[in-house]
Write an enzyme that holds these catalytic residues in place. Structure first.
Site, mmCIF file in Angstrom:
data_model
loop_
_atom_site.group_PDB
_atom_site.id
_atom_site.type_symbol
_atom_site.label_atom_id
_atom_site.label_comp_id
_atom_site.label_asym_id
_atom_site.label_seq_id
_atom_site.Cartn_x
_atom_site.Cartn_y
_atom_site.Cartn_z
ATOM 1 N N ASP A 101 0.853 -1.174 0.000
ATOM 2 C CA ASP A 101 0.000 0.000 0.000
ATOM 3 C C ASP A 101 0.898 1.235 0.000
ATOM 4 O O ASP A 101 1.984 1.215 0.570
ATOM 5 C CB ASP A 101 -0.881 -0.026 1.255
ATOM 6 C CG ASP A 101 -1.900 1.088 1.290
ATOM 7 O OD1 ASP A 101 -1.976 1.846 0.320
ATOM 8 O OD2 ASP A 101 -2.614 1.196 2.294
ATOM 9 N N ASP A 293 -7.937 -8.353 0.474
ATOM 10 C CA ASP A 293 -6.978 -8.327 1.584
ATOM 11 C C ASP A 293 -7.689 -7.937 2.869
ATOM 12 O O ASP A 293 -8.592 -7.095 2.869
ATOM 13 C CB ASP A 293 -5.821 -7.360 1.303
ATOM 14 C CG ASP A 293 -6.192 -5.900 1.524
ATOM 15 O OD1 ASP A 293 -6.079 -5.421 2.681
ATOM 16 O OD2 ASP A 293 -6.598 -5.233 0.554
ATOM 17 N N CYS A 331 -9.960 -30.438 8.295
ATOM 18 C CA CYS A 331 -8.826 -29.540 8.091
ATOM 19 C C CYS A 331 -7.510 -30.284 8.310
ATOM 20 O O CYS A 331 -7.356 -31.033 9.278
ATOM 21 C CB CYS A 331 -8.916 -28.352 9.053
ATOM 22 S SG CYS A 331 -7.565 -27.163 8.853
ATOM 23 N N CYS A 333 -4.447 -28.609 8.354
ATOM 24 C CA CYS A 333 -3.406 -27.653 8.679
ATOM 25 C C CYS A 333 -2.532 -28.197 9.807
ATOM 26 O O CYS A 333 -2.878 -29.194 10.460
ATOM 27 C CB CYS A 333 -4.014 -26.304 9.087
ATOM 28 S SG CYS A 333 -4.756 -26.269 10.739
ATOM 29 N N CYS A 336 -4.431 -28.450 13.206
ATOM 30 C CA CYS A 336 -5.449 -29.499 13.309
ATOM 31 C C CYS A 336 -4.862 -30.910 13.273
ATOM 32 O O CYS A 336 -5.444 -31.843 13.824
ATOM 33 C CB CYS A 336 -6.486 -29.335 12.200
ATOM 34 S SG CYS A 336 -7.615 -27.954 12.480
ATOM 35 N N HIS A 362 -4.210 -21.940 11.695
ATOM 36 C CA HIS A 362 -5.463 -22.580 11.278
ATOM 37 C C HIS A 362 -6.329 -21.623 10.465
ATOM 38 O O HIS A 362 -6.838 -21.996 9.398
ATOM 39 C CB HIS A 362 -6.257 -23.070 12.494
ATOM 40 C CG HIS A 362 -7.659 -23.460 12.110
ATOM 41 N ND1 HIS A 362 -7.951 -24.653 11.486
ATOM 42 C CD2 HIS A 362 -8.839 -22.778 12.223
ATOM 43 C CE1 HIS A 362 -9.256 -24.698 11.228
ATOM 44 N NE2 HIS A 362 -9.810 -23.576 11.667
#
Length: 383
Positions: A101, A293, A331, A333, A336, A362
């Site tokens: 930005d 975003d 999940c 990840c 998890c 997560h």
């Protein structure tokens, strides 16, 4: 009219499929640091870091685009240090694309409050001013670090982003809250577009394989939004970001986005600035938004809110104290596959710092897989 030399950059947008039911599409944004599959979620690492995570952990998640803020990096550690380190990618140990930005968001958030407050109808409350003045030249800030004054101009914002080496850069713009009167909105609108054209002029002097996205403004006035698109599409921007005030609720957001995207060239990518909660993404995907975003998933993670397909889960609630199961069975990840709800409940109750990191891992994994499912739904003709 400014002209561009397409041979100077490897940035391009490839559309793979466009929905027959809406403006939704699936594509790829090609950058010098890799491909961004779209639609996609962009995590916010304001200072070159996602809070509670090391960048090698972020790299392992395959987060294809990270959003960093030029203003904050100017204040600390300073652009010269990052340039000496070899650019932002090397400084923060990130191999994949980065978008920066210009710092214009701070004109809004430091003076009026942030987007989240506005969507809750709390915008417009003036803070102790870190923004000293806004003129045709640019914006004068007071550094929150040591109090010294910083003048951010369209040209200096671009120069800073050149030194950072981000793949996608944003021109300097001003954001006002949705409730401002028409006269003030018009004055800001016209100045912002002059700033954007100055930014593009500076950028095209030495592209450095970077892309610049124009920022579409106009508040919730759809005629101004159309006028903004008409102005900006005359110039060789590589993509477009929808910014400024987007309304005071999700309905207003959807109306603003729906009234903007039809006026943008379909062959260029469209980013929605500062919006990335699930409801907003769901509402805006059909209007042709390619990237979103937001700090939402990482912020709520630090407060113990975990995202699941059945809705948000508040891990500190006592009901999770004896749940020896993952956050979500489907999940895969790191969190998890290694830890249970009961353990995470314990970590948050004990105020262990690692709790925020595991929750953030997560939530980011959830967002990235959720966006993957969105792409599948578009390809399947469901959106």
């Amino acid at each position: 009219m400014l002209t561009d030399n397409p041979l100077q950059t490897s940035f391009h947008f490839e559309i793979l499929y466009t929905s027959k039911r809406s403006r939704a599409r699936v594509g790829r944004i090609h950058t010098p640091h890799g491909i961004i599959n779209t639609p996609n979620f962009v995590a916010v690492g304001t200072n070159g870091s996602l809070k509670a995570l090391a960048n090698h952990e972020v790299n392992a998640l395959n987060l294809q685009l990270m959003f960093c803020n030029t203003y904050h990096l100017i204040v600390q550690p300073g652009i010269e240090i990052i340039k000496e380190a070899g650019g932002l990618h090397r400084f923060i140990n990130r191999q994949q694309p980065i978008i920066t930005d210009s710092g214009g968001f701070q004109v809004f958030s430091l003076a009026y409050g942030n987007v989240a407050r506005e969507l809750k109808g709390q915008g417009g409350k003036k803070h102790a001013s870190s923004v000293l003045k806004v003129t045709e030249e640019g914006v004068t800030f007071r550094s929150y670090r040591d109090g010294h004054q910083i003048l951010l101009t369209p040209e200096s914002a671009v120069a800073a982003q050149k030194d950072l080496g981000a793949d996608i850069i944003i021109p300097l713009d001003e954001l006002l809250p949705f409730h401002v009167d028409a006269e003030k909105l018009r004055a800001s609108f016209e100045r912002t577009h002059r700033w954007e054209i100055r930014s593009l002029t500076m950028h095209l002097q030495d592209r450095k394989q970077q892309a610049m996205f124009a920022v579409v403004h106009g508040g919730t006035d759809l005629q101004l939004r159309e006028e903004s698109c008409t102005i900006l599409t005359q110039y060789p921007f590589d993509g477009f970001a929808i910014g400024g005030s987007l309304g005071c609720d999700h309905e207003g957001l959807a109306t603003t986005v729906a009234g903007t995207t039809p006026h943008l060239p379909p062959e260029k990518p469209v980013h929605l600035l500062g919006i990335g909660d699930l409801k907003s993404i769901h509402r805006c995907i059909p209007y042709g938004i390619d990237t979103f975003d937001s700090a939402y998933p990482t912020k709520v993670a630090r407060h113990g809110m975990l995202l699941t397909h059945h809705g948000p889960l508040k891990i500190e609630r006592q009901e999770h104290a004896k749940e020896f199961i993952p956050i979500e069975e489907s999940c895969f990840c790191h969190t998890c596959t290694h830890y249970t709800r009961a353990y995470l409940h314990h970590l948050f109750k004990a105020n262990e710092p690692i709790a925020a990191g595991l929750a953030t891992l997560h939530n980011l994994s959830f967002m990235l897989h959720w966006m993957e499912s969105v792409r599948t739904q578009i390809l399947s003709g469901l959106i």
